[in-house]
Design an enzyme around this catalytic site. Structure first.
Site, PDB file in Angstrom:
ATOM      1  CE1 TYR A  37     -13.670  -3.769 -34.976  1.00 17.91           C
ATOM      2  CE2 TYR A  37     -13.782  -3.477 -37.472  1.00 17.91           C
ATOM      3  CZ  TYR A  37     -13.873  -3.026 -36.058  1.00 17.91           C
ATOM      4  OH  TYR A  37     -13.957  -1.638 -35.853  1.00 17.91           O
ATOM      5  CE  LYS A  92       4.771  -5.225  -9.798  1.00 16.21           C
ATOM      6  NZ  LYS A  92       5.697  -5.117  -8.775  1.00 16.21           N
ATOM      7  CD  GLU A 134       5.243  -1.701  -9.356  1.00 18.41           C
ATOM      8  OE1 GLU A 134       6.412  -2.115  -9.070  1.00 18.41           O
ATOM      9  OE2 GLU A 134       4.139  -2.383  -9.117  1.00 18.41           O
ATOM     10  CG  ASP A 135       7.740   1.864  -9.242  1.00 19.33           C
ATOM     11  OD1 ASP A 135       8.095   1.341  -8.482  1.00 19.33           O
ATOM     12  OD2 ASP A 135       8.653   1.629 -10.385  1.00 19.33           O
ATOM     13  CG  ASP A 160       5.774   0.365  -5.369  1.00 15.66           C
ATOM     14  OD1 ASP A 160       6.824  -0.287  -5.588  1.00 15.66           O
ATOM     15  OD2 ASP A 160       5.492   0.916  -6.033  1.00 15.66           O
ATOM     16  N   GLY A 194       8.420   5.020   4.884  1.00 16.02           N
ATOM     17  CA  GLY A 194       7.696   5.311   3.588  1.00 16.02           C
ATOM     18  C   GLY A 194       6.534   4.485   3.288  1.00 16.02           C
ATOM     19  CB  ALA A 195       4.531   3.606   0.480  1.00 22.62           C
ATOM     20  CG  ASN A 287      17.905  -4.334  -3.641  1.00 20.01           C
ATOM     21  OD1 ASN A 287      18.753  -5.235  -3.679  1.00 20.01           O
ATOM     22  ND2 ASN A 287      16.520  -4.978  -3.694  1.00 20.01           N
ATOM     23  CG  ASN A 320       7.613  -6.966  -3.644  1.00 17.51           C
ATOM     24  OD1 ASN A 320       8.281  -7.491  -2.775  1.00 17.51           O
ATOM     25  ND2 ASN A 320       6.968  -5.903  -3.657  1.00 17.51           N
TER      26      ASN A 320
END
Length: 751
Positions: A37, A92, A134-135, A160, A194-195, A287, A320
């Protein structure tokens, strides 16, 4: 305790959550703090102010990913909000660190407006080397990723969308090959819009699937051009609208080659599977319950059904974690400005290729010793296969460089070595030995040539051009096992029961005739693989030998000691283990051969071990160990290593640092050497540890391995006239490959 209660307990244990920040530099002194520092930190700040690219040199930016979510589409929980999504984002981060050594800050934003969300993330660009979205609910996720990719000069990746696409893409490459169907001819139906479904369809097209061969279904049915005209479908669904009659999922699946489920469980019946084309490929990834169960899909047909799910309790899990850690690793390491389609395709192809390779024993054991061999039940690698790191990341990095989005360049071979180094010191050091071996591969004879482990190791040695394996054993058995294992190679085989061995029997007789061996006994004995292998090496028909996988060490060592013997300048052999820790490497001798060595033996063993260390490009610093420091205890036991040290220090040919007798902690703790015993000949901690007897050596290396977390390579037999190494019962394929590589380098030096 149920899973939910167990998970709550897991997350609430102190410290709460799953992530923490740790320092990567020393902060133990006031000087350290002044560097970390104020005032020292001003120096890197000025460097970065002058050139922002210097942030990669002086900060953690190049290894830091932001995992960002607004919690609008979390796992199977839906829109639970930003705060509730934090455990998932922390998780994650754990996966990033565990599989690719990437650090993560998880960022949860209470923002559903696309523009505001994009502004917030884009403003954090100076912090991160990459962004993992994510999500986030569709269709907002498409627009968020698009805008961020346009605004930011660091990789932005929505897992995703692309994760499942890449992993199933790898599976599709292998599955289509197994059923002998061309990608361009595959008729595919996708359940879900979906995506993940949209991105998967797009990615399959990148791999070679024709867009007109993809039929997509949402909850209403087949997405057709007629529906586009009648309904207000979002532009992402319109992309895959087909000019065909409408219908439900059942209608869509008729005659199709591939079903991809990214929707809800239990919507596909056995009859629907039976309506598909021959040898169907079914990826049912809802799932926790897939669109159709593994058992039902397999039972529905008599032909080949290649099945993948999102579950870990069935073959071919689409996970994934096979993708995002390694894709980001490759992107970060070449400072890519984006993760483009070429990089995604490279990742999928690398995964597909890896699934065709022989699977390491450690991976097989991690998954309950179930057979893992390329075929309908194994079309994608397992997440715990450490090779994914340097196969996928290297492919991604190379694709980034080739496609022009990399900020720095590195050769693929050099980069692979850097990646392997992340897996531990032993991988880094063995890479040095493997590279040396490839310069001049030698003939290595294996006495247990019909053992499955040996056959697999021989294949790897031949395939990687490390050695030319010679297998001793029953020829039909070896060929049958090789075929069953799917190994396409033809090793040289010597079959003691059918091949002509008279020259070797004659040589055995000549060598042992004054040790009670007659010609008749020699003809019988030469059929023993360990004696045959020893004679092959002694005559020069093989350059090195590995033995002992199915025998105890003393009985495996006896034939080569009798036939090959010790080197001309050696009277004793010794067994050495190389132990690798996070921050150091040590060679431990003797751990397998000499029970109660004299000073003469210890001195010779030290020389042999120092020479071995240099084969790994490590400059030896040898310590002869005892329970005394430089005469602090005077006894017959401490006198032996003391005299051995004196012999070595008086020898003008000894060109490495050596000292003794030392206690073990004195030998390896720098402060003790440099402060308490500043007069020591060692200017740094010892890396060659010579133990006073076999009991001490064997006990110590095993304690260091088991309690100290070291990885052991060996035992490597030193002092022999020709390279001979004795394997341990239970050694895995990688152990055999490593020891054979050491033998090749030994043989090169003896040439």
């Amino acid at each position: 305790m149920g899973l939910e209660e167990e998970s709550l307990d897991y997350h609430s244990q102190e410290p709460a959550g799953k992530l923490a920040i740790s320092s990567t530099k020393s902060t133990s002194t006031q000087h350290d703090l002044s560097l970390a520092y104020s005032p020292g930190v001003a120096a890197p700040c000025r460097k970065i102010a002058a050139d922002e690219r210097e942030a990669y040199q002086y900060t953690a930016k190049g290894n830091l990913v932001g995992v960002v979510s607004n919690g609008s589409a979390v796992l199977g929980l839906g829109d639970i909000g930003a705060q509730a999504s934090k455990p998932v984002m922390e998780g994650k981060g754990v996966l990033f660190k565990r599989f690719a050594d990437i650090d993560v800050f998880d960022i949860e934003l209470s923002e559903t407006d696309v523009g505001a969300f994009v502004d917030a993330v884009a403003a954090m660009e100076p912090t991160f080397g990459g962004i993992n979205l994510e999500d986030i609910t569709a269709p907002a996720c498409f627009e968020i990723e698009r805008q961020l990719r346009e605004r930011m000069d660091i990789p932005v990746f929505h897992d995703d969308q692309h994760g499942t696409a890449i992993i199933t893409g790898a599976a599709l490459l292998n599955a289509s090959d197994l059923v002998e169907k061309e990608l361009s001819e595959l008729e595919i139906v996708i359940s879900g819009a979906g995506a993940s479904a949209i991105s998967t369809a797009r990615f399959y097209v990148s791999l070679g699937v024709r867009p007109e061969n993809v039929t997509m279904c949402d909850s209403t049915g087949i997405i057709t051009t007629d529906r586009v005209e009648r309904e207000d479908l979002n532009p992402y669904k319109r992309e895959f609208a087909r000019d065909i009659p409408g219908g439900d999922l059942s209608t869509a699946m008729e005659g199709k080659d591939v079903f991809v489920g990214l929707s809800v469980g239990g919507i596909v019946s056995p009859d629907m599977v039976r309506s598909m084309a021959s040898d169907p490929i079914i990826f049912a990834m809802a799932n926790p319950d897939p669109e159709i169960s593994y058992e039902s899909a397999k039972a529905a047909r008599d032909d080949t059904v290649i099945m993948a799910t999102g579950r870990s309790d069935y073959p071919n899990q689409v996970n994934n974690v096979l993708g995002f850690p390694f894709i980001f690793r490759g992107a970060l390491d070449v400072r890519a400005t984006e993760i483009n389609e070429s990089m995604k395709v490279a990742a999928a192809r690398a995964l597909a290729a890896l699934a065709r390779e022989d699977v390491p024993d450690a991976v097989v054991k991690a998954y309950g010793d179930e057979p893992l061999q390329f075929g309908p039940e194994y079309i994608i690698p397992k997440p715990l296969d450490t090779r994914v790191l340097f196969e996928v990341s290297a492919a991604v990095g190379a694709a980034a460089i080739e496609s022009g989005v990399a900020g720095t360049s590195v050769s693929e071979s050099t980069y692979r070595e850097r990646l392997e180094a992340r897996l531990g010191k032993s991988r880094e050091l063995m890479r040095v030995v493997h590279n040396k071996a490839r310069l001049d591969p030698q003939r290595v004879v294996f006495t247990e040539g019909d053992d499955e482990t040996i056959i697999r190791a021989a294949y790897q040695l031949a395939d990687r051009e490390i050695a030319t394996p010679v297998l001793i054993g029953d020829r039909p058995t070896i060929r049958s096992k090789s075929s069953t294992l799917g190994l396409s190679f033809e090793p040289e085989i010597i079959d003691p029961t059918t091949d002509e061995l008279s020259p070797y029997a004659d040589r055995l007789f000549e060598l042992r005739k004054r040790n009670g061996m007659t010609r008749t006994i020699a003809r019988e004995t030469i059929q023993t693989p360990s004696y045959l292998g020893s004679v092959l090496v002694e005559l020069g028909d093989a350059d090195a030998m590995l033995t002992g996988l199915r025998h105890d060490y003393p009985s495996a060592l006896r034939p080569p000691l009798q036939i090959v013997g010790t080197a001309a300048d050696a009277n004793y052999a010794a067994g050495v283990y190389m132990l690798t820790f996070d921050d150091r490497v040590v060679f431990c001798a003797d751990a397998t051969v000499n029970q109660d060595p004299s000073a003469e033996v210890l001195a010779e063993v030290t020389n042999h071990t120092a020479a071995l260390a240099r084969r790994f490009d490590i400059e030896p610093r040898a310590a002869l160990l005892s329970y005394s420091d430089f005469g602090s205890v005077d006894s017959p036991d401490t006198d032996v290593p003391r005299r051995a040290t004196r012999t070595l220090r008086e020898d003008p040919t000894v060109d490495y640092q050596v000292d003794g007798e030392l206690q073990a902690d004195t030998a390896v703790v720098e402060e003790l050497l440099t402060e308490t015993y500043a007069f020591s000949e060692l200017d740094a901690p010892a890396n060659v540890l010579v133990f006073p007897n076999l009991a001490a050596g064997n006990i110590s290396y095993k304690l260091l391995q088991r309690l100290g977390g070291a990885e052991a390579i060996g035992p490597m037999l030193v002092g022999m006239d020709k390279p001979v190494h004795v394997l341990q019962r239970g050694d895995e394929v990688k152990d055999v490959v490593n020891l054979a590589s050491v033998a090749v380098v030994d043989a090169q030096s003896s040439d």
